[in-house]
Design a protein around this motif. Structure first.
Motif, PDB file in Angstrom:
ATOM      1  N   UNK A   1       0.799  -1.221   0.000  1.00 30.36           N
ATOM      2  CA  UNK A   1       0.000   0.000   0.000  1.00 30.36           C
ATOM      3  C   UNK A   1       0.837   1.280   0.000  1.00 30.36           C
ATOM      4  N   UNK A   2       2.137   1.166   0.162  1.00 31.58           N
ATOM      5  CA  UNK A   2       2.990   2.342   0.104  1.00 31.58           C
ATOM      6  C   UNK A   2       3.089   3.128   1.392  1.00 31.58           C
ATOM      7  N   UNK A   3       2.421   2.649   2.454  1.00 28.91           N
ATOM      8  CA  UNK A   3       2.455   3.382   3.717  1.00 28.91           C
ATOM      9  C   UNK A   3       3.678   3.003   4.556  1.00 28.91           C
ATOM     10  N   UNK A   4       3.953   3.839   5.546  1.00 29.19           N
ATOM     11  CA  UNK A   4       4.991   3.623   6.566  1.00 29.19           C
ATOM     12  C   UNK A   4       6.400   3.546   5.973  1.00 29.19           C
ATOM     13  N   UNK A   5       6.690   4.441   5.050  1.00 24.53           N
ATOM     14  CA  UNK A   5       8.055   4.481   4.516  1.00 24.53           C
ATOM     15  C   UNK A   5       9.047   4.982   5.567  1.00 24.53           C
ATOM     16  N   UNK A   6       8.552   5.691   6.587  1.00 21.11           N
ATOM     17  CA  UNK A   6       9.420   6.164   7.675  1.00 21.11           C
ATOM     18  C   UNK A   6       9.126   5.435   8.990  1.00 21.11           C
ATOM     19  N   UNK A   7       8.405   4.326   8.902  1.00 17.90           N
ATOM     20  CA  UNK A   7       8.059   3.602  10.111  1.00 17.90           C
ATOM     21  C   UNK A   7       9.206   2.763  10.638  1.00 17.90           C
ATOM     22  N   UNK A   8       9.154   2.438  11.925  1.00 21.93           N
ATOM     23  CA  UNK A   8      10.123   1.528  12.550  1.00 21.93           C
ATOM     24  C   UNK A   8       9.442   0.204  12.834  1.00 21.93           C
ATOM     25  N   UNK A   9      10.089  -0.880  12.465  1.00 28.40           N
ATOM     26  CA  UNK A   9       9.550  -2.226  12.674  1.00 28.40           C
ATOM     27  C   UNK A   9      10.592  -3.021  13.443  1.00 28.40           C
ATOM     28  N   UNK A  10      10.373  -3.193  14.748  1.00 28.79           N
ATOM     29  CA  UNK A  10      11.341  -3.870  15.612  1.00 28.79           C
ATOM     30  C   UNK A  10      10.650  -5.071  16.234  1.00 28.79           C
ATOM     31  N   UNK A  11      11.236  -6.241  16.039  1.00 35.54           N
ATOM     32  CA  UNK A  11      10.560  -7.469  16.469  1.00 35.54           C
ATOM     33  C   UNK A  11      11.446  -8.375  17.304  1.00 35.54           C
ATOM     34  N   UNK A  12      12.564  -7.855  17.815  1.00 33.70           N
ATOM     35  CA  UNK A  12      13.439  -8.695  18.628  1.00 33.70           C
ATOM     36  C   UNK A  12      14.155  -7.825  19.652  1.00 33.70           C
ATOM     37  N   UNK A  13      14.779  -8.483  20.629  1.00 31.61           N
ATOM     38  CA  UNK A  13      15.489  -7.771  21.680  1.00 31.61           C
ATOM     39  C   UNK A  13      14.523  -7.152  22.681  1.00 31.61           C
ATOM     40  N   UNK A  14      15.069  -6.342  23.575  1.00 36.65           N
ATOM     41  CA  UNK A  14      14.245  -5.717  24.593  1.00 36.65           C
ATOM     42  C   UNK A  14      13.554  -4.474  24.078  1.00 36.65           C
ATOM     43  N   UNK A  15      12.782  -3.854  24.956  1.00 33.62           N
ATOM     44  CA  UNK A  15      12.054  -2.640  24.596  1.00 33.62           C
ATOM     45  C   UNK A  15      13.010  -1.613  23.999  1.00 33.62           C
ATOM     46  N   UNK A  16      12.722  -1.132  22.791  1.00 34.73           N
ATOM     47  CA  UNK A  16      13.647  -0.199  22.146  1.00 34.73           C
ATOM     48  C   UNK A  16      13.328   1.270  22.389  1.00 34.73           C
ATOM     49  N   UNK A  17      12.299   1.576  23.174  1.00 31.98           N
ATOM     50  CA  UNK A  17      11.784   2.944  23.184  1.00 31.98           C
ATOM     51  C   UNK A  17      11.943   3.685  24.508  1.00 31.98           C
ATOM     52  N   UNK A  18      11.601   3.062  25.635  1.00 27.46           N
ATOM     53  CA  UNK A  18      11.269   3.822  26.836  1.00 27.46           C
ATOM     54  C   UNK A  18      12.397   3.861  27.857  1.00 27.46           C
ATOM     55  N   UNK A  19      12.355   4.896  28.689  1.00 23.34           N
ATOM     56  CA  UNK A  19      13.342   5.041  29.748  1.00 23.34           C
ATOM     57  C   UNK A  19      13.257   3.873  30.719  1.00 23.34           C
ATOM     58  N   UNK A  20      12.054   3.465  31.074  1.00 20.19           N
ATOM     59  CA  UNK A  20      11.915   2.436  32.096  1.00 20.19           C
ATOM     60  C   UNK A  20      10.514   1.836  32.030  1.00 20.19           C
ATOM     61  N   UNK A  21      10.300   0.973  31.056  1.00 17.85           N
ATOM     62  CA  UNK A  21       8.962   0.421  30.875  1.00 17.85           C
ATOM     63  C   UNK A  21       8.527  -0.403  32.081  1.00 17.85           C
ATOM     64  N   UNK A  22       9.446  -1.139  32.698  1.00 14.68           N
ATOM     65  CA  UNK A  22       9.069  -1.968  33.838  1.00 14.68           C
ATOM     66  C   UNK A  22       8.515  -1.145  34.985  1.00 14.68           C
ATOM     67  N   UNK A  23       9.013   0.065  35.127  1.00 11.54           N
ATOM     68  CA  UNK A  23       8.534   0.956  36.184  1.00 11.54           C
ATOM     69  C   UNK A  23       7.527   1.968  35.654  1.00 11.54           C
TER      70      UNK A  23
END
Length: 990
Positions: free
Chosen positions: A924-946
């Motif tokens: 469909x041509x969408x998400x050309x600037x999207x991030x697709x991460x499917x392995x390892x630990x959380x890639x985004x947050x300072x402290x998701x567990x807390x």
């Protein structure tokens, strides 16, 4: 009880405590030094015996642990002499008929100061011992926790102290004592008598040890026992006969360690906490693997914290082996600092330590690339070099998740925000001790809403003094009355005001049926807009005309009596309604609708029983009302959408609700007219149905602007009656449900734990809705924007909802910069409803879904599918996902379960599960600037567990968003074109 307070040392003074602690230490020293190690002691490695781990100590006035102990308070409370203090009496009296033949109650307060027990002790058992002067028979007397502070020399039947009253006489109210009994006193003979505490009693003493300020002691009483009991008090002449509390506890001893707390982070400088665990030792060689499946193999850091206990009084050398960086502190002193990239190397540092003493220890480590090694050892003159064993390491407490939210608001609904509103000249005053014959001045207040509203001029203010008002604005003939002049209702500065829909029904008003039930004749024709007896609550017309409920909204299997506004509270606790008398057991009640009789299965003697008696508190019409700093609770509101569906019904424009609390209604709590309506800084908790409802003007003949504003509201745990479990068309259960709204804003608010529906829901031709900076968690759906047109859903934190994060079937809607985590089914669901403008009923359906822009969102977690876009079921005449979007880009996706799950579920003329953004881009041509991460630990947050969902600086989502369009930027209060991190910019508590 103390005969002469001036001749005895202070109970809680530092001298008394030092004396008691010294006595305890002496007892311990005696145990450990009598030639052989006592049972429970530990033999240290260098021959010195450590302190015993198990201690038993008795607390008895001027007897134990030493003659200096003066930590016992006790007194009897006499209903026959309600203002008499008996704190100096040598006898404690309990009786349900004292003096004989009066039916008056005598009970007892008892408290022991246990603050000398170490705060880190674990209480194992407890026993009360008394000298019985007069034995008893029957069911005995129960030991409950006292919940209110009291003073031995001031407590009476009516008062806890000279200035504080009991909520019910004899410390019998729900806020005066706990409901659980710790032990039963049933001595059959005079003399010494002891009783062991159950687990609840042991737990209570444990709480007092950890926080002495919570120790209000015990209430000794029984609900029905008629035979009296007399005990020697702490004022008894014979000291050995005074009440005694014996406590056995353990203290963690050196040599019983379990390791250190290990906290594992993504990033080289502890950026994002992924895992917390106790590591028995620090002795790791991970080579090129990761320490945990949720961590990357490179670019992680670890912090170990806790305490270390040396076995010898010597200088210790601590050794680290590390690849890469390492730092070590012992007792606050940094011994090692090699915070650099390097291959495996040993570092060391020394410090003098004392045997058997705990010292704080912190070890920090990072691995950048390649092999990873972390090891911690020690040595001394008597200690060969070895990895420090678990027995000498004690972990620091794990960090607990801190739920973000609104500060200063109590989500239980029990606490009204403190206020200090200015009192204008000419205000009318209400007070619980007022009289409607008074003029309503501060010196001579009125007592009721009826009189206050009659006296207040248009535009005037009613100031309500603190207390509980079992009241409503009514016509004097059993129905509500509509107020029509603008009025401000406000709490007196710093005073707590509750309007309560229940009446207290004393034990004398109940009749036993001889079969384990007690009943009152109970008729409530004012309920359900005056139509309560037109149709039985579980047989509402299928024409959907009420008056109590929509026909398809009640009948949940777990709560088949939900449609009935009747409510009962016993000792402050809600009692569940059942549909037959046979089902009525303690904790339930039954209402015989046909014969107008209410049954409970708890003997009302000794209990406070409250029964819902009023359907509403206020019905307001016209314009210009304000409610400020008030609490409303326990009104018999109904689910059906009429005037009695909320405790406060505001049919007035330009109205304000601020710093208020609405809780424990049978159904709804607040209905407010949208035009100029503002609800701010208020709590809506534990109501039977949807807490807030409002209906706008888009379905009216002349569509006007509404402008409803909801800000800084806390909406928690509503729909407790589980309405809508099997609904077909009347579904409206939510924390907040509004409809037909032309212009509204919901911001800086929290929607949580609402049962079976959305946290916030706008339905049917809403327009110009702005939903920003909110938290929605633990609902069925977080935020729902249904069959509507033009909206902004931006910078919301939405997590742990049971089904969906954001659910939208609305056109011309921008969904920007939201953080969505672990919403069980779908993080974002965009779809088109089967209804459309051509079949709308009146003008209440928005256009088909189109021109939807989804950007800068973080969609993370173990969902069934992360994003779904779908047509309405079996309807191909409306729009589908191939034509939904004007934008779908710059979103960041993470699947904690790996890449095999559906990333995007796309259902147009056929269904496709895209398992990668590359596949979506190709299709469909969408998400050309999207991030697709499917392995390892959380890639985004300072402290998701807390639950710290701020985007960390090393994340791919950091400062990588699409520039904000002007309307979104304006709603968020930032400049148009601003480039932000993806995900929410802020939320309550960030």
């Amino acid at each position: 009880m103390h005969i002469d307070k001036n001749t005895r040392p202070s109970r809680h003074g530092p001298g008394a405590r030092r004396d008691l602690q010294g006595a305890l230490l002496l007892a311990l020293f005696t145990l450990a030094c009598d030639g052989e190690p006592a049972a429970g002691t530990i033999e240290a490695a260098d021959g010195a015996s450590a302190l015993a781990t198990t201690v038993t100590v008795s607390f008895q006035e001027q007897v134990s642990p030493s003659a200096a102990y003066t930590g016992v308070s006790d007194t009897s409370l006499l209903e026959s002499s309600p203002s008499t203090n008996t704190g100096a009496d040598p006898i404690l009296r309990m009786d349900r008929d004292h003096p004989s033949g009066t039916g008056k109650v005598a009970n007892t307060l008892l408290r022991f100061d246990v603050s000398a027990i170490p705060s880190n002790a674990t209480v194992q058992s407890a026993r009360l011992t008394f000298n019985v002067k007069n034995a008893t028979t029957g069911e005995g007397y129960f030991v409950h926790a006292a919940s209110r502070a009291w003073n031995e020399s001031q407590a009476t039947w009516t008062n806890a102290t000279s200035t504080i009253t009991w909520s019910a006489g004899g410390a019998s109210g729900a806020s005066d004592r706990g409901t659980t009994s710790f032990a039963t006193l049933l001595p059959s003979a005079t003399g010494s008598y002891g009783v062991d505490f159950n687990a609840a009693g042991v737990s209570a003493i444990q709480d007092w040890v950890r926080n002495a300020g919570t120790n209000a002691g015990f209430v000794l009483d029984a609900p029905t026992n008629m035979d009296g009991l007399e005990l020697d008090s702490s004022e008894a002449t014979t000291a050995a006969n005074r009440p005694k509390l014996t406590v056995t506890y353990t203290v963690t001893s050196p040599g019983n360690g379990t390791g250190l707390l290990g906290q594992y982070f993504v990033g080289l400088n502890f950026e994002s906490l992924i895992r917390q665990r106790t590591d028995a030792t620090v002795d790791f060689d991970w080579n090129t693997a990761a320490p945990d499946p949720a961590l990357p193999v490179d670019g992680f850091s670890v912090r170990w914290t806790g305490q270390v206990v040396p076995l010898h009084s010597q200088t210790y050398t601590f050794h680290t082996q590390s690849d890469d960086g390492v730092r070590l502190w012992v007792n606050g002193q940094q011994l090692i600092n090699n915070w650099s990239d390097h291959s495996s190397v040993e570092n060391s540092g020394s410090i003098a330590l004392t045997a058997d003493q705990k010292y704080d220890i912190k070890l920090e480590y990072y691995d950048k690339t390649g092999s990873a090694v972390a090891r911690l050892s020690w040595s001394s003159a008597s200690q060969p070099k070895q990895v420090i064993p678990a027995t000498q390491l004690f972990p620091a407490p794990t960090q607990q998740p801190r739920e973000p939210g609104l500060s200063g608001l109590d989500n239980s609904g029990k606490t009204i925000p403190d206020t200090d509103y200015a009192i204008p000249a000419g205000a009318i005053f209400m007070a619980t001790n007022g009289s409607d014959g008074n003029p309503g001045t501060q010196a001579a207040p009125v007592a009721t809403l009826n009189r206050a509203i009659a006296l207040v001029p248009s535009g005037g203010t009613i100031v309500v003094r603190g207390g509980t008002y079992r009241d409503w604005y009514n016509n004097g003939a059993g129905n509500y009355k509509v107020a029509t002049k603008p009025i401000t209702f406000q709490a007196y500065p710093h005073e707590t005001v509750w309007f309560d829909g229940t009446d207290v029904k004393p034990a004398s008003s109940w009749t036993s049926d001889g079969a384990g039930h007690w009943y009152i004749d109970w008729s409530t024709p004012s309920f359900c807009n005056g139509g309560y007896y037109n149709y039985k609550y579980d047989a509402q017309p299928t024409t959907n005309t009420g008056p109590c409920a929509h026909f398809d909204m009640y009948g949940d299997p777990a709560n088949p009596a939900a449609g009935d506004p009747q409510m009962v509270f016993i000792d402050g606790a809600y009692v569940h309604e059942v549909k037959t008398l046979a089902e009525a057991t303690p904790g339930n009640f039954f209402y015989d609708w046909t014969n107008r009789r209410l049954y409970i299965a708890t003997n009302p003697s000794g209990h406070t029983v409250e029964v819902a008696a009023r359907p509403v508190a206020l019905v307001l019409g016209g314009t210009g009302y304000a409610l400020k700093g008030l609490g409303f609770r326990r009104y018999a509101t109904n689910e059906y959408s009429n005037t009695t569906n909320s405790a406060v019904y505001i049919g007035a424009t330009q109205s304000l609700v601020e710093n208020c609390v609405f809780t424990q209604m049978a159904a709804g709590s607040l209905s407010i007219k949208s035009q100029g309506g503002v609800v701010r800084r208020s709590v809506f908790a534990h109501n039977g149905f949807t807490a807030i409802g409002s209906n706008g003007q888009t379905n009216s003949a002349t569509v006007g602007y509404d402008g409803l504003l909801l800000e800084e509201i806390l909406v928690n745990a509503n729909n407790t009656e589980r309405f809508g479990t099997n609904c077909s068309r009347s579904c409206a259960q939510a924390g907040v449900k509004i409809a037909h709204m032309n212009g509204f804003t919901v911001r800086h608010s929290v929607f949580e734990n609402n049962v079976g529906g959305a946290g916030f829901w706008c339905d049917e031709d809403c327009r110009g809705g702005v939903m920003v900076y909110n938290i929605a968690r633990n609902n069925k759906t977080g935020l729902f924007y249904e069959v509507s047109d033009t909206g902004i859903i931006a910078s919301n934190l939405i997590y742990d909802n049971a089904s969906y994060g954001i659910q939208s079937c609305s056109s011309n809607t921008k969904i920007y910069n939201n953080t969505l985590v672990n919403n069980a089914a779908i993080n974002i669901w965009i779809y088109d409803d089967a209804r459309n403008e051509s079949d709308k009923r009146g003008s209440d359906i928005g256009p088909d879904t189109a021109n939807v822009d989804v950007a800068n969102n973080i969609l993370s977690g173990g969902n069934i599918t992360t994003l779904k876009a779908s047509r309405s079921d079996s309807n191909y005449t409306n729009t589908g996902p191939n034509t939904f979007f004007s934008g779908l880009d710059y979103n960041s996706y993470y699947r904690s379960g790996g890449g095999g799950k559906s990333l995007v579920n796309w259902v147009d003329t056929g269904g496709v599960n895209y398992t990668s953004l590359a596949a979506l881009q190709a299709g469909h041509g969408w998400e050309s600037h999207g991030h697709d991460i499917a392995s390892g630990g959380d890639p985004f947050f300072v402290n998701q567990e807390l639950h710290d969902y701020a985007v960390r600086g090393t994340s791919p989502a950091y400062q990588s968003g699409k520039p904000l369009p002007a309307d979104v930027a304006q709603a968020l209060g930032v400049a148009a074109g601003t480039v932000t991190s993806r995900g929410a910019l802020s939320w309550p508590g960030k």
